[in-house]
Enzyme design. Structure first.
Site, mmCIF file in Angstrom:
data_model
loop_
_atom_site.group_PDB
_atom_site.id
_atom_site.type_symbol
_atom_site.label_atom_id
_atom_site.label_comp_id
_atom_site.label_asym_id
_atom_site.label_seq_id
_atom_site.Cartn_x
_atom_site.Cartn_y
_atom_site.Cartn_z
ATOM 1 N N LYS A 93 43.794 -24.782 59.823
ATOM 2 C CA LYS A 93 44.845 -25.197 58.873
ATOM 3 C C LYS A 93 45.809 -24.066 58.499
ATOM 4 O O LYS A 93 46.994 -24.310 58.290
ATOM 5 C CB LYS A 93 44.198 -25.701 57.581
ATOM 6 C CG LYS A 93 43.669 -27.114 57.639
ATOM 7 C CD LYS A 93 43.068 -27.451 56.277
ATOM 8 C CE LYS A 93 42.820 -28.927 56.141
ATOM 9 N NZ LYS A 93 42.340 -29.287 54.801
ATOM 10 N N SER A 108 36.675 -38.579 60.002
ATOM 11 C CA SER A 108 38.116 -38.752 60.128
ATOM 12 C C SER A 108 38.542 -39.632 61.312
ATOM 13 O O SER A 108 39.361 -40.549 61.126
ATOM 14 C CB SER A 108 38.785 -37.376 60.192
ATOM 15 O OG SER A 108 40.149 -37.507 60.416
ATOM 16 N N MET A 157 28.722 -29.826 45.183
ATOM 17 C CA MET A 157 28.405 -30.319 46.535
ATOM 18 C C MET A 157 27.386 -29.354 47.161
ATOM 19 O O MET A 157 27.329 -28.190 46.777
ATOM 20 C CB MET A 157 29.705 -30.280 47.339
ATOM 21 C CG MET A 157 29.622 -30.787 48.733
ATOM 22 S SD MET A 157 31.220 -30.456 49.518
ATOM 23 C CE MET A 157 30.718 -30.262 51.201
HETATM 24 P P1 NAD Z 1 37.179 -23.157 50.088
HETATM 25 O O1 NAD Z 1 36.019 -22.497 50.759
HETATM 26 O O2 NAD Z 1 38.566 -22.951 50.589
HETATM 27 O O3 NAD Z 1 37.171 -22.741 48.506
HETATM 28 C C1 NAD Z 1 35.973 -22.714 47.769
HETATM 29 C C2 NAD Z 1 36.324 -22.691 46.280
HETATM 30 O O4 NAD Z 1 35.114 -22.869 45.536
HETATM 31 C C3 NAD Z 1 36.929 -21.372 45.786
HETATM 32 O O5 NAD Z 1 37.879 -21.641 44.777
HETATM 33 C C4 NAD Z 1 35.727 -20.651 45.174
HETATM 34 O O6 NAD Z 1 36.099 -19.717 44.180
HETATM 35 C C5 NAD Z 1 35.003 -21.831 44.570
HETATM 36 N N1 NAD Z 1 33.594 -21.589 44.316
HETATM 37 C C6 NAD Z 1 32.599 -21.499 45.223
HETATM 38 N N2 NAD Z 1 31.425 -21.293 44.585
HETATM 39 C C7 NAD Z 1 31.698 -21.269 43.249
HETATM 40 C C8 NAD Z 1 30.911 -21.115 42.080
HETATM 41 N N3 NAD Z 1 29.579 -20.935 42.161
HETATM 42 N N4 NAD Z 1 31.527 -21.161 40.878
HETATM 43 C C9 NAD Z 1 32.856 -21.360 40.790
HETATM 44 N N5 NAD Z 1 33.654 -21.507 41.857
HETATM 45 C C10 NAD Z 1 33.076 -21.465 43.078
HETATM 46 O O7 NAD Z 1 36.815 -24.698 50.060
HETATM 47 P P2 NAD Z 1 37.815 -25.946 49.988
HETATM 48 O O8 NAD Z 1 38.233 -26.313 51.358
HETATM 49 O O9 NAD Z 1 38.846 -25.666 48.970
HETATM 50 O O10 NAD Z 1 36.817 -27.086 49.491
HETATM 51 C C11 NAD Z 1 36.357 -27.131 48.152
HETATM 52 C C12 NAD Z 1 35.713 -28.483 47.907
HETATM 53 O O11 NAD Z 1 36.708 -29.486 48.033
HETATM 54 C C13 NAD Z 1 34.605 -28.854 48.885
HETATM 55 O O12 NAD Z 1 33.549 -29.451 48.170
HETATM 56 C C14 NAD Z 1 35.244 -29.876 49.793
HETATM 57 O O13 NAD Z 1 34.336 -30.842 50.276
HETATM 58 C C15 NAD Z 1 36.228 -30.525 48.847
HETATM 59 N N6 NAD Z 1 37.388 -31.113 49.552
HETATM 60 C C16 NAD Z 1 37.640 -32.416 49.323
HETATM 61 C C17 NAD Z 1 38.711 -33.014 49.946
HETATM 62 C C18 NAD Z 1 38.964 -34.474 49.713
HETATM 63 O O14 NAD Z 1 39.760 -35.074 50.456
HETATM 64 N N7 NAD Z 1 38.373 -35.071 48.692
HETATM 65 C C19 NAD Z 1 39.555 -32.278 50.802
HETATM 66 C C20 NAD Z 1 39.274 -30.936 50.998
HETATM 67 C C21 NAD Z 1 38.167 -30.355 50.362
#
Ligand code: NAD
Length: 288
Positions: A74, A25, A211
Site C-alpha cells: 500500500k 476480499s 483483535m
Molecule cells: P498498523 O500495524 O499499521 O498500526 C497498528 C496501530 O496499533 C498503531 O497505531 C499502534 O500504535 C497501535 N497499537 C498496537 N498495539 C497497541 C497497544 N498495545 N496499545 C495502543 N496502541 C497499539 O495496523 P493497521 O493496518 O492500522 O490496522 C489496525 C487495525 O485496524 C487492525 O485490527 C486491522 O484489522 C484493522 N483494520 C480494519 C479495516 C476495516 O476495513 N475495518 C481496515 C484496515 C485495518
C-alpha cells in the site's frame, strides 16, 4: 460454489498483497461483480514489495481493469502509478488501482469505507468534534478522510511506538490541507484522553487493540470514560465486539464495529473501477 462462466471476453481485477491466501476480499468482489452482471473475475496474487514493480507492469500489459492493493504494497505502489488521488496522497497509501486505458490512478478507499459505514448507521460527525486513537495505516485513512469530509475538530491519540510520528505527521497534514483542527496527544495521558472524549461526538479505536493477539484488551481503564450519548466505533471487525465496544455498549453508548468499513471500502473500490455501485444491503446479506 457456483462458478462464473469464463470466456475470451472475461476481464481481470487483481488483489496484490503478501500474505493474501486467507483474504475474504476476492469473494466479496466476485459477489459484487455477479450482482452487477459484469463479466469480470477477481483473483488474489501473492505479490510482495520485491515483485510489485513487475506486477504493475503486468497489470498494464495484460490490460487488467485494476487491482486492489494490500500490505506490504500500500505504501510503495504509488511509485509505479501515473496519478494518485488527493486522499491517497495525504494518507501515503493506495489500496485501489484503476486502469483507465493504460493510465493508472491510485486511490485509498479505507477512509471512505469508514465514513460511509458511519452514514449507513445514521452517524454524521460533520461539523463536530471526534477523538480517534491510532497511528497506523487504518488510523491514518480514517483520520484523513474524516477531516476531508467535514469533521470540525479532531483529537488524535497514539502510544509511544514506531508509528507515533505518523500520527504527528497526520495532524500536520490535516491542519495544512483541510478545515479540520487537529491536535496530537500521547495515549499515555489517560486524563487527557478522558477529557477529550468527554466533549466529543464520536470516539474511535483505529488500532489493532482488541483483535488477536490483543483480543480481550482495551486501553480504556474503565466505563467512566463512556457517557451514554458518546458514539463509540472500532475499526476491528474480528471479534465482532471488542472488549472496548462491549464496555461502551454496557455504558449505554451506541457502538459500531469495523465490518461496515471493510464492506464499504470494497464497494467504493468497485465503484471507482467499474463506475457502478453495488447494493450494500445485498452485499451484507451475501457476506453474512
Ligand atoms: P498498523 O500495524 O499499521 O498500526 C497498528 C496501530 O496499533 C498503531 O497505531 C499502534 O500504535 C497501535 N497499537 C498496537 N498495539 C497497541 C497497544 N498495545 N496499545 C495502543 N496502541 C497499539 O495496523 P493497521 O493496518 O492500522 O490496522 C489496525 C487495525 O485496524 C487492525 O485490527 C486491522 O484489522 C484493522 N483494520 C480494519 C479495516 C476495516 O476495513 N475495518 C481496515 C484496515 C485495518
Amino acid at each position: 460454489m457456483e462458478r462464473h462462466q469464463i470466456t475470451g471476453h472475461t476481464e481481470l481485477i487483481g488483489l496484490m498483497a503478501y500474505p493474501i491466501r486467507h483474504s475474504q476480499s476476492p469473494a466479496t468482489h466476485n459477489a459484487a461483480y455477479e450482482k452487477l452482471g459484469v463479466d469480470i473475475v477477481n483473483l488474489a496474487f501473492e505479490v510482495d514489495a520485491d515483485d510489485l514493480e513487475d506486477a504493475i507492469k503486468g497489470l498494464r500489459a495484460l490490460k487488467m481493469r485494476g487491482s486492489n492493493i494490500s500490505m506490504p504494497n500500500k505504501t510503495i505502489v504509488h511509485k509505479y502509478l501515473d496519478e494518485v488521488s488527493p486522499a491517497a496522497k495525504l494518507c501515503g497509501a493506495v489500496n485501489t488501482i484503476v486502469n483507465k486505458d493504460g493510465y493508472l490512478i491510485g486511490h485509498n478507499t479505507d477512509g471512505i469505507g469508514y465514513v460511509q459505514s458511519l452514514k449507513d448507521n445514521g452517524i454524521d460527525p460533520t461539523g463536530k468534534k471526534v477523538t480517534i486513537v491510532g497511528s497506523g495505516g487504518a488510523a491514518t485513512a480514517v483520520q484523513i478522510q474524516s477531516a476531508l469530509d467535514g469533521v470540525a475538530e479532531m483529537s488524535i491519540f497514539a502510544r509511544d511506538d514506531k508509528f507515533k510520528d505518523n500520527a504527528i505527521e497526520t495532524v500536520r497534514k490535516i491542519n495544512e490541507n483541510t478545515d479540520c483542527k487537529a491536535v496530537f496527544y500521547p495515549l499515555e495521558d489517560l486524563d487527557r484522553l478522558k477529557a477529550e472524549m468527554a466533549d466529543s461526538y464520536l470516539f474511535t479505536n483505529a488500532t489493532g487493540v482488541g483483535m488477536k493477539p490483543l483480543e480481550g484488551i482495551t486501553y480504556i481503564p474503565d466505563a467512566s470514560f463512556f457517557r451514554p450519548d458518546l458514539i463509540v466505533t472500532d475499526v476491528v471487525y474480528s471479534p465482532h465486539e471488542t472488549a472496548m465496544l462491549k464496555m461502551a455498549r454496557k455504558a449505554g453508548c451506541k457502538t459500531m464495529n469495523g465490518q461496515g468499513m471493510m464492506l464499504f471500502q470494497a464497494i467504493a473500490a468497485i465503484e471507482l473501477m467499474l463506475g457502478q455501485r453495488v447494493d450494500s444491503e445485498y452485499m451484507k446479506e451475501k457476506l453474512g
